[in-house]
Design a protein around this motif. Structure first.
Motif, PDB file in Angstrom:
ATOM      1  N   ASP A  16       0.822  -1.210   0.000  1.00 22.18           N
ATOM      2  CA  ASP A  16       0.000   0.000   0.000  1.00 22.18           C
ATOM      3  C   ASP A  16       0.855   1.259   0.000  1.00 22.18           C
ATOM      4  O   ASP A  16       0.519   2.252  -0.643  1.00 22.18           O
ATOM      5  CB  ASP A  16      -0.945   0.010   1.198  1.00 22.18           C
ATOM      6  N   ALA A 102       0.598   6.190   7.285  1.00 22.11           N
ATOM      7  CA  ALA A 102       0.125   4.965   6.635  1.00 22.11           C
ATOM      8  C   ALA A 102      -1.171   4.489   7.296  1.00 22.11           C
ATOM      9  O   ALA A 102      -2.132   4.128   6.606  1.00 22.11           O
ATOM     10  CB  ALA A 102       1.200   3.889   6.703  1.00 22.11           C
ATOM     11  N   CYS A 107      -3.577   2.033   5.186  1.00 21.55           N
ATOM     12  CA  CYS A 107      -2.640   1.108   4.547  1.00 21.55           C
ATOM     13  C   CYS A 107      -2.534  -0.163   5.390  1.00 21.55           C
ATOM     14  O   CYS A 107      -2.442  -0.089   6.609  1.00 21.55           O
ATOM     15  CB  CYS A 107      -1.262   1.747   4.422  1.00 21.55           C
TER      16      CYS A 107
END
Length: 174
Positions: A16, A102, A107
């Motif tokens: 990701d 993230a 992610c």
């Protein structure tokens, strides 16, 4: 939730987000940053120029453009000055902020380079310990992250991260 070590070109990993060991001005430098910018295409530099600056110990996020990941998280670590200028706290903060971004972008998988241990001169073993400890703490805190890959450029990086993971595991089981 897993942490793995892989000798790999971070620009080829299908995750990701990949983390860029960035300079404060977010412009490409030698090493990981230059490789990420080259693989992502000119749009990445344009996005970084729009952001303009990121302080040491912090991170910003952009699209990944031509890379196989969705995002690039640009984390700015410290330049090694002998260990007396707060470098450890800044490196920990850079990893923590990168992982926070993230998480905030949902992610599930992230690839991390050895931030600050290349041209910034941070001792590799010490940098790896900070990276592994900070990442382990983030995973335990229940982040979205399911997989973190320490993308190592060399055998010496693989060895340093392996020692750091063994040290963390020994500390957690004792």
């Amino acid at each position: 939730m897993t942490m793995t070590i892989k000798k790999a070109d971070i620009t080829t990993l299908t995750v990701d987000a990949i983390v860029n060991a960035a300079a404060e001005d977010l412009r490409p430098t030698a090493g990981v940053s230059g490789a990420i910018h080259a693989a992502a295409g000119p749009e990445l530099l344009e996005a970084c120029e729009r952001i303009g600056h990121c302080d040491r110990g912090k991170a910003v996020i952009t699209s990944a453009y031509a890379l196989p990941s969705r995002f690039v998280v640009h984390a700015v670590g410290p330049v090694w000055q002998g260990g007396t200028e707060g470098e450890a706290a800044l490196l920990e903060s850079a990893y923590r902020d990168a992982l926070r971004l993230a998480h905030n972008h949902r992610c599930e998988s992230v690839a991390l380079p050895a931030i600050s241990s290349g041209i910034s001169g941070y001792p590799l073993d010490a940098a790896a310990e900070i990276a592994v400890q900070t990442t382990g703490d983030a995973l335990e805190a229940g982040a979205y992250l399911e997989e973190v890959i320490f993308a190592c450029h060399s055998d010496s990086e693989v060895e340093a991260y392996t020692r750091a993971m063994q040290k963390l595991e020994a500390a957690r089981t004792s």
